[in-house]
Structure formats: C-alpha cells, structure tokens
Scaffold this active site. Structure first.
Site, mmCIF file in Angstrom:
data_model
loop_
_atom_site.group_PDB
_atom_site.id
_atom_site.type_symbol
_atom_site.label_atom_id
_atom_site.label_comp_id
_atom_site.label_asym_id
_atom_site.label_seq_id
_atom_site.Cartn_x
_atom_site.Cartn_y
_atom_site.Cartn_z
ATOM 1 N N HIS A 230 0.336 -1.152 -0.334
ATOM 2 C CA HIS A 230 0.202 -0.137 0.258
ATOM 3 C C HIS A 230 0.755 1.212 0.041
ATOM 4 C CE1 HIS A 230 -2.780 2.934 0.285
ATOM 5 N NE2 HIS A 230 -2.336 3.585 1.064
ATOM 6 N N TYR A 234 1.891 5.548 -2.409
ATOM 7 C CA TYR A 234 1.948 7.109 -2.158
ATOM 8 C C TYR A 234 3.413 7.300 -2.841
ATOM 9 C CZ TYR A 234 -2.673 6.413 -0.043
ATOM 10 O OH TYR A 234 -3.861 6.404 -0.029
ATOM 11 N N HIS A 381 -9.384 0.567 -11.322
ATOM 12 C CA HIS A 381 -9.032 1.758 -10.183
ATOM 13 C C HIS A 381 -8.008 2.190 -10.322
ATOM 14 C CE1 HIS A 381 -8.349 3.401 -6.035
ATOM 15 N NE2 HIS A 381 -7.285 2.787 -6.094
ATOM 16 N N PHE A 382 -6.132 1.705 -10.181
ATOM 17 C CA PHE A 382 -5.116 1.961 -10.406
ATOM 18 C C PHE A 382 -4.787 2.705 -11.716
ATOM 19 C CE2 PHE A 382 -4.599 -3.144 -10.845
ATOM 20 C CZ PHE A 382 -3.611 -2.866 -11.931
ATOM 21 N N HIS A 383 -5.603 2.155 -13.051
ATOM 22 C CA HIS A 383 -5.239 3.376 -14.441
ATOM 23 C C HIS A 383 -5.678 4.682 -14.002
ATOM 24 C CE1 HIS A 383 -4.576 -1.194 -15.551
ATOM 25 N NE2 HIS A 383 -3.666 -0.356 -16.802
ATOM 26 N N ARG A 444 -10.998 -9.813 -12.696
ATOM 27 C CA ARG A 444 -9.211 -9.152 -12.753
ATOM 28 C C ARG A 444 -8.446 -10.475 -13.432
ATOM 29 N NH1 ARG A 444 -6.236 -6.774 -7.728
ATOM 30 N NH2 ARG A 444 -4.549 -6.522 -9.877
ATOM 31 N N ARG A 445 -7.555 -10.045 -13.794
ATOM 32 C CA ARG A 445 -6.204 -10.785 -14.194
ATOM 33 C C ARG A 445 -7.045 -12.340 -14.435
ATOM 34 N NH1 ARG A 445 -2.660 -10.353 -8.730
ATOM 35 N NH2 ARG A 445 -1.374 -8.428 -9.538
HETATM 36 FE FE1 HAS Z 1 -5.816 2.476 -3.833
HETATM 37 C C1 HAS Z 1 -6.162 -0.985 -4.584
HETATM 38 C C2 HAS Z 1 -8.110 2.316 -1.702
HETATM 39 C C3 HAS Z 1 -5.264 5.955 -4.427
HETATM 40 C C4 HAS Z 1 -3.397 1.820 -6.333
HETATM 41 N N1 HAS Z 1 -4.676 0.599 -4.933
HETATM 42 C C5 HAS Z 1 -5.573 -0.843 -5.504
HETATM 43 C C6 HAS Z 1 -3.953 -1.167 -6.528
HETATM 44 C C7 HAS Z 1 -3.937 -0.422 -6.726
HETATM 45 C C8 HAS Z 1 -3.852 0.787 -6.622
HETATM 46 C C9 HAS Z 1 -1.823 -0.484 -7.963
HETATM 47 O O1 HAS Z 1 -9.187 0.649 -0.134
HETATM 48 C C10 HAS Z 1 -4.927 -2.652 -6.499
HETATM 49 C C11 HAS Z 1 -3.197 -3.626 -6.159
HETATM 50 C C12 HAS Z 1 -4.224 -4.791 -6.143
HETATM 51 O O2 HAS Z 1 -2.990 -5.509 -7.204
HETATM 52 O O3 HAS Z 1 -4.113 -6.004 -5.888
HETATM 53 N N2 HAS Z 1 -6.731 3.633 -2.750
HETATM 54 C C13 HAS Z 1 -7.339 3.668 -2.321
HETATM 55 C C14 HAS Z 1 -7.648 4.804 -1.845
HETATM 56 C C15 HAS Z 1 -6.923 5.648 -1.764
HETATM 57 C C16 HAS Z 1 -6.074 5.012 -3.158
HETATM 58 C C17 HAS Z 1 -9.031 5.143 -0.763
HETATM 59 N N3 HAS Z 1 -4.319 4.076 -4.600
HETATM 60 C C18 HAS Z 1 -4.769 5.199 -4.959
HETATM 61 C C19 HAS Z 1 -3.270 5.356 -5.359
HETATM 62 C C20 HAS Z 1 -2.741 4.505 -6.348
HETATM 63 C C21 HAS Z 1 -3.238 3.676 -5.947
HETATM 64 C C22 HAS Z 1 -3.079 6.739 -4.995
HETATM 65 C C23 HAS Z 1 -1.635 4.423 -7.045
HETATM 66 C C24 HAS Z 1 -0.489 5.450 -7.324
HETATM 67 N N4 HAS Z 1 -6.770 1.083 -3.471
HETATM 68 C C25 HAS Z 1 -8.011 1.428 -2.579
HETATM 69 C C26 HAS Z 1 -8.293 -0.147 -1.997
HETATM 70 C C27 HAS Z 1 -7.534 -0.834 -2.935
HETATM 71 C C28 HAS Z 1 -7.115 -0.012 -3.846
HETATM 72 C C29 HAS Z 1 -8.898 -0.062 -0.628
HETATM 73 C C30 HAS Z 1 -7.892 -2.845 -2.549
HETATM 74 C C31 HAS Z 1 -8.665 -3.209 -3.896
HETATM 75 C C32 HAS Z 1 -8.886 -5.004 -3.361
HETATM 76 O O4 HAS Z 1 -9.695 -5.033 -2.707
HETATM 77 O O5 HAS Z 1 -8.031 -5.496 -4.597
HETATM 78 C C33 HAS Z 1 -6.777 7.176 -1.866
HETATM 79 O O6 HAS Z 1 -5.900 7.762 -1.666
HETATM 80 C C34 HAS Z 1 -7.769 8.296 -3.275
HETATM 81 C C35 HAS Z 1 -6.935 9.479 -2.495
HETATM 82 C C36 HAS Z 1 -7.716 10.587 -3.439
HETATM 83 C C37 HAS Z 1 -8.608 11.514 -3.620
HETATM 84 C C38 HAS Z 1 -8.792 12.226 -5.070
HETATM 85 C C39 HAS Z 1 -8.520 14.004 -4.605
HETATM 86 C C40 HAS Z 1 -7.784 14.954 -5.903
HETATM 87 C C41 HAS Z 1 -6.796 15.019 -6.694
HETATM 88 C C42 HAS Z 1 -7.084 16.120 -7.629
HETATM 89 C C43 HAS Z 1 -7.003 17.668 -7.899
HETATM 90 C C44 HAS Z 1 -6.635 17.823 -9.336
HETATM 91 C C45 HAS Z 1 -6.083 18.455 -10.115
HETATM 92 C C46 HAS Z 1 -7.043 18.980 -11.658
HETATM 93 C C47 HAS Z 1 -4.625 18.807 -9.133
HETATM 94 C C48 HAS Z 1 -9.150 11.925 -2.699
HETATM 95 C C49 HAS Z 1 -6.352 15.610 -5.001
HETATM 96 C C50 HAS Z 1 -7.010 20.572 -11.269
HETATM 97 C C51 HAS Z 1 -8.145 21.007 -12.247
HETATM 98 C C52 HAS Z 1 -8.673 21.648 -13.197
HETATM 99 C C53 HAS Z 1 -8.908 22.389 -14.832
HETATM 100 C C54 HAS Z 1 -8.624 22.926 -11.998
HETATM 101 CU CU CU Z 2 -4.331 0.210 -0.818
#
Ligand code: HAS
Ligand code: CU
Length: 554
Positions: A230, A234, A381-383, A444-445
C-alpha cells in the site's frame, strides 16, 4: 526571509544532470517495453488474440501481464522517482549531493537488479504477476533482482537524507525548501515501507526458490507484501504531488496557496501511508475482522491529505489564473495555460485522479469492497491512479525535465499537447469500461476473451477496454517518440532551454509553524502507529507460521 531555490538561483551541475538523465532514460525504456504488452491484454478482451502470433516468445497471458505490471508499475515509476527526487533535493537545497559516489553505487545496483529480474520474466520463469504472491513461484533470480532494485533505491535515498541533514546543520531554524522537504519525506516513508517486502523476500521467497525451505505461508506472505504494497502507491503518488504543489503553480504563472497545508499533507502521508495495508486483505481468512476494521478507518484517514491536496492545488491554480486575468467561480479555469503541454498533462492527470480517488473510497469500505474485490474494477481504479495521476504527471514533468537535463528544446510542443489529450481520452474510455465490467462481476487477471462464462451483456464494455487500451498505447508511442527526438535533437540556445519551475508560496515559508518542518515528532508518531496497527497481527501471524504451501506456476 525567504530562501526558496528560486532566490538562490542554484544551477544543477552538468554531472548531476547527466546522472539524473540516466534514471529517466531507464524509466522511459521500461515504460516502452512494459507498454508493448498492454494492448495484448486489452485486445484479448474483445476476442482478438495476438498471443498466438507471438507464441514462441510468450508462454501465456499471465506472462505478458506480469511483464506489463513489473516494468510499468515498478520499474518506470521507481527510476523516474529516484531521478526526480535527486533533482528536487539538489535544486531545492541549492547544493550538490553529500554522497555522489554512494548514489552512483545505488543507481547501478538498481540497474543490475532490473536486468536480473528481466531474464526470468522474459523466459517465463517468473510468471507470478506484479504482486508475486506465493504459492505462485518464480526463479530465485526474480526475487534477487527485485531485492537489488529496492536496496539500490534505499542507498540512493540515504544520499538524499544525508544531504538534507547536512543542509539542516548549516541552516538551523530556516524552513527547508519545499521541493527538497517533500522528496525527502517520500524517501523516508519508502525506507520504512519496504521493510515488509525485504522480510518477505529474505526470509521466505528467496530461501524457498533456492530450495532451502520447502514451502511458504501464503497468509503471512500477503501481510508482509501489503505492508509495503500500500505505501508503494503513495511512493508513486507523492512525487506527482510534489510537482502539483511545488512546481505547477509556477508553471501556471502564480504561487503556492499555502506552504503550511502542503507540508501538513506530506506529514500525514508519512504518518498514515503504512498502517492501512489490510485494506487489500479484507477477504483474507487469516486476518481477524477487528484489524481489518482498524485499517479501513485509517484508510479514511489517509484519504484526507489527498482532499487537502485537491483543495490547496486547485486554490493555487485559481490564484494563478486570476493573476493572469481569469474571472468567475469556474471561468478562471479557462485562463490556465492549456497550451502548455506540461501544465495540461498534469491538469488532466488531476482530473482523472478525482475519479480514481472516489473509487478508492469504495475499495476502502470494508463491506462494499467485497463487491469489487478481484474484479476488473481494481485495475480500473489503478489505471486512474498510478497510470494517470502518476504516469501522466510524470510525462508532463518530463516535457520540461528532459529538455532541461539535455540542454535541448522539447521536440514538438504541439505533439506533446496532443499526447496528453490522447492519454486522457483513452483512459476515460478504458477505465470506465473496466469499472463497469467489475460491477458486472468480471474477474481481474483473466483472459476474458477466452472465458466460457462471459455473457453477451459484457461485450460492449469489453470492446471499450480494447479501444481505450489501444488509444493509450498510441499515446505511449507518441510520448516515447517525443522523448527520443528531444534527446537526439540539436543543442539549443541556453535561453530556450526550460529551467526547473520552482513555485514560491504566497506567504513567506518562514512563517510556517516550526512543527511542520521537524522530523522528530512525526517519526515517533509514525513508528508508534505502525506498531499499534501492525504489531499484534505480525506477532500473531509469525507465531503461528505454517510453512506448508508448495509452489505452483501457471
Ligand atoms: Fe488504491 C487497490 C484504496 C489511492 C493504486 N490501489 C489499488 C491497487 C493499486 C492502487 C495498484 O481500500 C491494486 C493492487 C492490487 O494489484 O491488488 N486507493 C485507495 C484509496 C486511495 C487510493 C482510499 N491507489 C491510490 C493511489 C494509487 C493506488 C494514489 C497509485 C498511485 N486501493 C484502495 C483499496 C484497494 C486499492 C482499498 C484494494 C482493492 C481490492 O479489493 O483489491 C486514496 O488515497 C485516494 C485519495 C484521492 C483523492 C482524490 C483527490 C484529488 C486530487 C486531484 C486534484 C485536481 C487537480 C486538477 C490538481 C481524495 C488531489 C485540477 C484541474 C483543473 C482544471 C482545475
Ligand atoms: Cu492500498
């Protein structure tokens, strides 16, 4: 007193530029090779089996999927991040590294690691997917290679930490420059997080693959794995955040909205990135539900600094746009420099990340997770996260970074802009289809093109995966072509070479409270929280270790 790198005007030395350039080169080469395998999977979904044409080279679907995951998710990211952190450390602190030889040694250790991993991957001796869970078994060379990559990244990280400490000694009481601070926090987090895979490989997988032990304990292995797995996400994300906070506002013609909030977000990531690993193990029978519940709660905690980031980065962008004539509640967005490919790539990455973040909260919710776990929702999700928030940001960064390192001009700014949009469109199609398929129950997979149980209802979505995946592949090719042409182009006039964009903050960083610039309390809290959230379970699972699962390979 402000002492941002902006004011010190420090220029990164030619030797450092060259060395950083090698990191980026290996990163992009891995992205290219890893991405060649993407369309194989995406097209397979709609029944176009390209594997038959490359049958002598690849054993099966899973081998291609493993190469894709290892090279793209692990190698492209790690090399880019280490190189980029090198740059932000020296530029931010306004001095060369304290340990140049150590870092060279670290880099070559990582390179040897990649080659050691690549050989078994390519000959089909490491078809274990990028999570390498036992009982899937790989050749010892695969585990050894991964170890070398991790150890090399540690060694380089020590260089960044020691340089930061040397700077701190010379500058007591001065707020550390944000870009150096952020990179070093990510480095420290990584050093703690990777203890999980280090123990996994050294005590279980390597001895097992060498025949020293007969079998493994898959439950304990998964617990070790997700201790690292996990926070790994980050480790990928924080360099993109570093750029969104510390560079993007400058590129958009403005300033960072709040230095304090930016630092707080990074501290919260140090504190909360690691003790949440059980959210990947909600369905693991060997982990008691109370512990899963605690990790689910802490996952909501680590959601918060990302919301803080969305707020602060968008506020910085609004400030910047309004400085440049933007008006209105939403109208200011039009005044952002959308013609600048580096800015646009990062804005599009941020927009995609909104969807990825919302999906993340679904995943993290213990009971809802059972709906989507092990379905195509998860790669959907992860893409959006690692392959968009992170990868598309890194692409955007490289539009100024590669010219800066090589002293060239970006080969074609128009093509770069198009590349970012093509990625955005491809990803919208691909990830939406993957999410929907996941909700319909697609595993998946799995080579769904061959699966006998696929209902007619899925076919439109499967086709969208193929179309989206192909568009993404085209975008990667555009990116690699651009980087290659830039690297090979003629030397440019020094005025035409982009400088490193370092954003100032609206308020003097010296006014940021001292506790937001002090490692000690945060380190103590981080270690304490890990011990609380993992300690009892680790003692229990290690105490009850059952080495009784022999290896298999597909
Ligand atoms: Fe995740 C599974 C929960 C974030 C990657 N995640 C995965 C897997 C990967 C991955 C690779 O709780 C699969 C692993 C595998 O192969 O089994 N993930 C979360 C949560 C967040 C989260 C709560 N994940 C990420 C990030 C990753 C990533 C970041 C990679 C870099 N994830 C999970 C959970 C699983 C999971 C479970 C397990 C699922 C399962 O059952 O297998 C949070 O950190 C997300 C927080 C994000 C936000 C969005 C904030 C938005 C922002 C954008 C700002 C906008 C801008 C543009 C700058 C709150 C900051 C403005 C534009 C204008 C035009 C003004
Ligand atoms: Cu995670």
């Amino acid at each position: 007193m402000t002492i941002s790198a902006e004011r010190t005007g420090y220029q990164v030395t030619p030797e450092d530029k060259k060395f950083i350039g090698w990191h980026i080169f290996v990163a992009i080469a891995s992205l290219l090779v890893g991405s060649l395998f993407g369309p194989l999977q995406a097209l397979e979904f709609s029944g176009l089996d390209l594997y038959q044409y490359i049958a002598p080279l690849l054993e099966n679907y899973y081998q291609g999927l493993t190469i894709h995951g290892v090279l793209n998710a692990l190698v492209w990211t790690t090399f880019f991040i280490v190189g980029f952190t090198y740059l932000t450390t020296v530029k931010g602190l306004g001095r060369s590294l304290a340990t140049p030889r150590l870092n060279r040694f670290g880099f070559w250790t990582m390179v040897v690691g990649v080659f050691t991993t690549a050989v078994p991957l390519l000959i089909g001796e490491a078809t274990v997917l990028f999570t390498f869970y036992p009982p899937l078994k790989a050749s010892w060379a695969f585990y050894l290679g991964l170890t070398l990559v991790v150890v090399g990244s540690w060694i380089e990280g020590w260089g960044f930490i020691l340089t930061f400490r040397a700077w701190r000694k010379d500058n007591p009481g001065v707020r550390s420059p944000f870009i150096a601070f952020a990179g070093v926090i990510n480095t420290v987090m990584w050093q703690i997080a990777t203890l999980g895979v280090a123990v996994l490989i050294l005590t279980m997988l390597l001895p097992w693959s060498l025949g020293i032990i007969e079998a493994t304990d898959p439950q304990l292995a998964r617990t070790y794995f997700w201790f690292t797995g996990h926070p790994l996400v980050y480790f990928w994300l924080l360099p993109a955040y570093l750029s969104w906070y510390g560079m993007l506002p400058k590129q958009a013609g403005g300033k960072l909205f709040s230095d304090s909030l930016a630092r707080l977000a990074f501290w919260l990531f140090l504190l909360l990135s690691i003790p949440v690993g059980f959210h990947h193990q909600f369905v693991d029978p060997g982990v008691p539900s109370g512990w899963k519940f605690i990790h689910a709660g802490l996952t909501y905690g680590v959601f918060f600094p990302s919301m803080l980031t969305a707020f602060t980065v968008i506020a910085s962008l609004e400030y910047s746009a309004k400085q440049n004539g933007g008006k209105g509640v939403f109208g200011w967005m039009k005044a952002l420099p959308w013609r600048d490919a580096s800015v646009t790539a990062q804005l599009l990455a941020g927009i995609l990340f909104f969807f990825g973040g919302i999906g993340g909260i679904v995943n993290a919710s213990y009971n809802i997770n059972t709906v989507i776990h092990n379905t195509t929702w998860v790669p959907g999700h992860f893409h959006l996260t690692v392959a968009s928030a992170v990868t598309l940001s890194f692409m955007g960064i490289s539009f100024w970074l590669v010219p800066h390192l090589t002293g060239k001009k970006l080969h074609s700014p128009k093509l770069a802009l198009a590349q970012a949009w093509v990625w955005f469109v491809g990803m919208l199609i691909f990830s939406n289809a993957m999410h929907v398929l996941g909700l319909l129950g697609a595993p998946r997979r799995t080579p769904l093109g061959q699966a006998p149980y696929v209902p007619e209802e899925w076919s439109g979505h499967l086709l969208r995966v193929s179309i989206g995946g192909t568009i993404l592949f085209i975008s990667v090719l555009m990116y690699v072509y651009l980087m290659w042409k830039t690297m090979r182009g003629p030397k440019a006039d020094p005025e035409d070479v982009p400088d490193i964009p370092v954003a100032e903050s609206i308020r003097d960083p010296q006014l940021t409270p001292a506790w937001l610039d002090n490692f000690k309390p945060w380190m103590i809290a981080t270690i304490a929280l890990i011990l609380i959230a993992y300690g009892p379970q680790l003692i229990d699972q290690i105490g009850n270790i059952q080495l009784n699962s022999p290896g298999i390979s597909p």
